[in-house]
Design a protein around this motif. Structure first.
Motif, PDB file in Angstrom:
ATOM      1  N   GLU A   9      32.597  23.487  16.089  1.00  0.00           N
ATOM      2  CA  GLU A   9      31.487  22.533  15.993  1.00  0.00           C
ATOM      3  C   GLU A   9      31.523  21.866  14.620  1.00  0.00           C
ATOM      4  N   ILE A  10      31.278  20.562  14.600  1.00  0.00           N
ATOM      5  CA  ILE A  10      31.250  19.809  13.346  1.00  0.00           C
ATOM      6  C   ILE A  10      29.863  19.204  13.174  1.00  0.00           C
ATOM      7  N   VAL A  11      29.257  19.449  12.022  1.00  0.00           N
ATOM      8  CA  VAL A  11      27.934  18.919  11.718  1.00  0.00           C
ATOM      9  C   VAL A  11      28.024  18.088  10.442  1.00  0.00           C
ATOM     10  N   ASP A  12      27.657  16.806  10.522  1.00  0.00           N
ATOM     11  CA  ASP A  12      27.703  15.898   9.375  1.00  0.00           C
ATOM     12  C   ASP A  12      26.304  15.613   8.845  1.00  0.00           C
ATOM     13  N   SER A  13      26.186  15.497   7.543  1.00  0.00           N
ATOM     14  CA  SER A  13      24.904  15.139   6.939  1.00  0.00           C
ATOM     15  C   SER A  13      25.150  14.486   5.588  1.00  0.00           C
ATOM     16  N   SER A  50       0.850  -1.185   0.000  1.00  0.00           N
ATOM     17  CA  SER A  50       0.000   0.000   0.000  1.00  0.00           C
ATOM     18  C   SER A  50       0.883   1.233   0.000  1.00  0.00           C
ATOM     19  N   ALA A  51       0.268   2.382  -0.247  1.00  0.00           N
ATOM     20  CA  ALA A  51       1.023   3.636  -0.227  1.00  0.00           C
ATOM     21  C   ALA A  51       1.654   3.853   1.139  1.00  0.00           C
ATOM     22  N   LEU A  52       0.935   3.470   2.200  1.00  0.00           N
ATOM     23  CA  LEU A  52       1.457   3.649   3.550  1.00  0.00           C
ATOM     24  C   LEU A  52       2.706   2.816   3.761  1.00  0.00           C
ATOM     25  N   ASN A  53       2.703   1.565   3.271  1.00  0.00           N
ATOM     26  CA  ASN A  53       3.876   0.711   3.407  1.00  0.00           C
ATOM     27  C   ASN A  53       5.064   1.260   2.633  1.00  0.00           C
ATOM     28  N   LEU A  54       4.815   1.808   1.470  1.00  0.00           N
ATOM     29  CA  LEU A  54       5.889   2.399   0.670  1.00  0.00           C
ATOM     30  C   LEU A  54       6.527   3.570   1.395  1.00  0.00           C
ATOM     31  N   ILE A  55       5.700   4.428   1.978  1.00  0.00           N
ATOM     32  CA  ILE A  55       6.218   5.589   2.703  1.00  0.00           C
ATOM     33  C   ILE A  55       7.036   5.143   3.912  1.00  0.00           C
ATOM     34  N   LYS A  56       6.514   4.155   4.643  1.00  0.00           N
ATOM     35  CA  LYS A  56       7.230   3.657   5.814  1.00  0.00           C
ATOM     36  C   LYS A  56       8.569   3.052   5.414  1.00  0.00           C
ATOM     37  N   ALA A  57       8.575   2.264   4.351  1.00  0.00           N
ATOM     38  CA  ALA A  57       9.814   1.639   3.892  1.00  0.00           C
ATOM     39  C   ALA A  57      10.828   2.685   3.451  1.00  0.00           C
ATOM     40  N   ARG A  58      10.345   3.706   2.738  1.00  0.00           N
ATOM     41  CA  ARG A  58      11.233   4.785   2.295  1.00  0.00           C
ATOM     42  C   ARG A  58      11.856   5.510   3.479  1.00  0.00           C
ATOM     43  N   ASP A  59      11.021   5.804   4.486  1.00  0.00           N
ATOM     44  CA  ASP A  59      11.512   6.517   5.660  1.00  0.00           C
ATOM     45  C   ASP A  59      12.518   5.673   6.433  1.00  0.00           C
ATOM     46  N   GLU A  60      12.259   4.377   6.539  1.00  0.00           N
ATOM     47  CA  GLU A  60      13.182   3.491   7.244  1.00  0.00           C
ATOM     48  C   GLU A  60      14.522   3.408   6.512  1.00  0.00           C
ATOM     49  N   ALA A  61      14.471   3.357   5.185  1.00  0.00           N
ATOM     50  CA  ALA A  61      15.713   3.332   4.406  1.00  0.00           C
ATOM     51  C   ALA A  61      16.507   4.616   4.612  1.00  0.00           C
ATOM     52  N   ALA A  62      15.803   5.754   4.620  1.00  0.00           N
ATOM     53  CA  ALA A  62      16.465   7.040   4.828  1.00  0.00           C
ATOM     54  C   ALA A  62      17.137   7.092   6.198  1.00  0.00           C
ATOM     55  N   LYS A  63      16.458   6.566   7.220  1.00  0.00           N
ATOM     56  CA  LYS A  63      17.034   6.545   8.570  1.00  0.00           C
ATOM     57  C   LYS A  63      18.275   5.667   8.615  1.00  0.00           C
ATOM     58  N   GLN A  64      18.206   4.534   7.913  1.00  0.00           N
ATOM     59  CA  GLN A  64      19.354   3.622   7.878  1.00  0.00           C
ATOM     60  C   GLN A  64      20.558   4.298   7.238  1.00  0.00           C
ATOM     61  N   HIS A  65      20.323   4.996   6.142  1.00  0.00           N
ATOM     62  CA  HIS A  65      21.413   5.671   5.457  1.00  0.00           C
ATOM     63  C   HIS A  65      22.017   6.761   6.337  1.00  0.00           C
ATOM     64  N   ALA A  66      21.161   7.558   6.977  1.00  0.00           N
ATOM     65  CA  ALA A  66      21.641   8.671   7.784  1.00  0.00           C
ATOM     66  C   ALA A  66      22.363   8.191   9.034  1.00  0.00           C
ATOM     67  N   ALA A  67      21.886   7.098   9.632  1.00  0.00           N
ATOM     68  CA  ALA A  67      22.464   6.616  10.885  1.00  0.00           C
ATOM     69  C   ALA A  67      23.917   6.184  10.715  1.00  0.00           C
ATOM     70  N   ALA A  68      24.295   5.778   9.521  1.00  0.00           N
ATOM     71  CA  ALA A  68      25.663   5.324   9.279  1.00  0.00           C
ATOM     72  C   ALA A  68      26.648   6.480   9.233  1.00  0.00           C
ATOM     73  N   GLY A  69      26.156   7.726   9.179  1.00  0.00           N
ATOM     74  CA  GLY A  69      27.048   8.870   9.127  1.00  0.00           C
ATOM     75  C   GLY A  69      27.767   8.976   7.792  1.00  0.00           C
ATOM     76  N   LEU A  70      28.950   9.587   7.817  1.00  0.00           N
ATOM     77  CA  LEU A  70      29.705   9.821   6.580  1.00  0.00           C
ATOM     78  C   LEU A  70      30.584   8.644   6.180  1.00  0.00           C
ATOM     79  N   PHE A  71      30.911   7.786   7.133  1.00  0.00           N
ATOM     80  CA  PHE A  71      31.984   6.826   6.895  1.00  0.00           C
ATOM     81  C   PHE A  71      31.477   5.408   6.682  1.00  0.00           C
ATOM     82  N   PHE A  72      30.449   5.282   5.881  1.00  0.00           N
ATOM     83  CA  PHE A  72      29.945   3.970   5.509  1.00  0.00           C
ATOM     84  C   PHE A  72      30.881   3.329   4.487  1.00  0.00           C
ATOM     85  N   PRO A  73      30.900   1.996   4.411  1.00  0.00           N
ATOM     86  CA  PRO A  73      31.809   1.323   3.468  1.00  0.00           C
ATOM     87  C   PRO A  73      31.359   1.519   2.026  1.00  0.00           C
TER      88      PRO A  73
END
Length: 297
Positions: free
Chosen positions: A99-103, A12-35
């Motif tokens: 101060e250092i801010v990563d994104s 459903s559209a709701l599942n797609l949005i949730k999956a997209r948001d979870e993927a975005a969180k996963q990417h951001a949580a790894a910071g700058l130094f992902f493999p």
């Protein structure tokens, strides 16, 4: 391409949005130094090509980009370790309280590290309470959206605006086909301090330069380039800024930087907000070279 996600058979559209948001969180949580690694594209496709290379984010199995055979991968760890060293070894930068801010944006395709230096500041107005600190942005991309860049600007404390400059004097750009030179980075970092002082003098001048509503409307129209929605939004911001700062070019400049930093971003684009803000800041920076701005100031 995006990270591999396990969707229901008929999501459903709701599942797609949730999956997209979870993927975005996963990417951001790894910071700058992902493999990340470069692989021959043919290894992934099983098809012959002209020596193309795929940049693969290993923790999410995301192909961030496909490049030609001359592309040289500069990993974030290499970039930011060298820039960190150049900053901390600088004779002209006071890093006390730095101060250092990563994104990241585009699933890690673009990475941004902002350094803010409270010991390098420009104070404007009565009582010198309108303070802007020196800010250096270091941008590296794996997706080819930009070369390695180091640019100078400011961070205005009162409203958290990202301040931009209309000059490349202290900016540094390096192509991924040729790498980057640490000694040149050090020189550019040193130049940024001098250039920041020069820009501070310009901002003080703008704080005393009148800007009528009529003048602001003309400049906004030029900046908005026919967008009625942007025109109206910027005029509203101008009215708010001019109430606080007076009808000056400093207030108009702050209206532009408030827009670049705080204007609404569409929900679907929020994971890429850091890159969008940088693109807006670049637009403001280019506009500062417009003859209408120079004539008005």
């Amino acid at each position: 391409m995006s990270a591999v996600l396990n969707f229901p058979t008929q999501p459903s559209a709701l599942n797609l949005i949730k999956a997209r948001d979870e993927a975005a969180k996963q990417h951001a949580a790894a910071g700058l130094f992902f493999p990340v690694d470069c692989q021959p594209l043919s290894d992934l496709t099983g098809m012959p090509d002209r020596g193309l290379q795929a940049v693969v984010r290993k923790d999410t199995d995301t192909v961030l980009a496909v490049h030609g055979q001359r592309y040289s991968l500069i990993k974030n760890s290499e970039v930011y370790e060298r820039v960190d060293a150049a900053i901390r070894e600088s004779d002209v930068l006071d890093t006390n309280g730095m101060e250092i801010v990563d994104s990241i944006a585009y699933e890690g395709g673009r990475s941004i590290r902002s350094y803010i230096f409270p010991e390098h500041k420009i104070s404007i107005g009565r009582g010198r309470r309108d303070v802007t600190n020196l800010r250096l942005n270091v941008i590296n991309s794996y997706d080819g959206s930009t070369n390695l860049r180091i640019n100078m600007g400011g961070y205005r404390l009162v409203c958290a605006n990202g301040m931009v400059v209309g000059t490349d004097v202290s900016n540094y750009v390096a192509r991924h086909t040729s790498g980057f030179k640490v000694d040149e980075v050090k020189q550019r970092v040193a130049a940024s301090v001098e250039n920041f002082v020069t820009m501070g003098n310009q901002w003080r001048k703008w704080s005393k330069e009148p800007c009528s509503d009529e003048k602001a409307i003309g400049l906004i129209s030029e900046f908005a380039r026919g967008s009625l929605a942007m025109n109206n939004k910027l005029f509203d911001i101008w009215m708010n800024e001019s109430k606080t700062l007076g009808k000056t070019m400093w207030a108009f400049f702050n209206a532009l930087t408030y827009w670049s930093t705080h204007a609404e971003i569409k929900e679907a684009s929020i994971p890429n907000a850091p890159a969008i803000v940088l693109e807006r800041e670049a637009r403001v920076s280019r506009f500062l070279g417009n003859p209408l701005i120079k004539a008005a100031a």
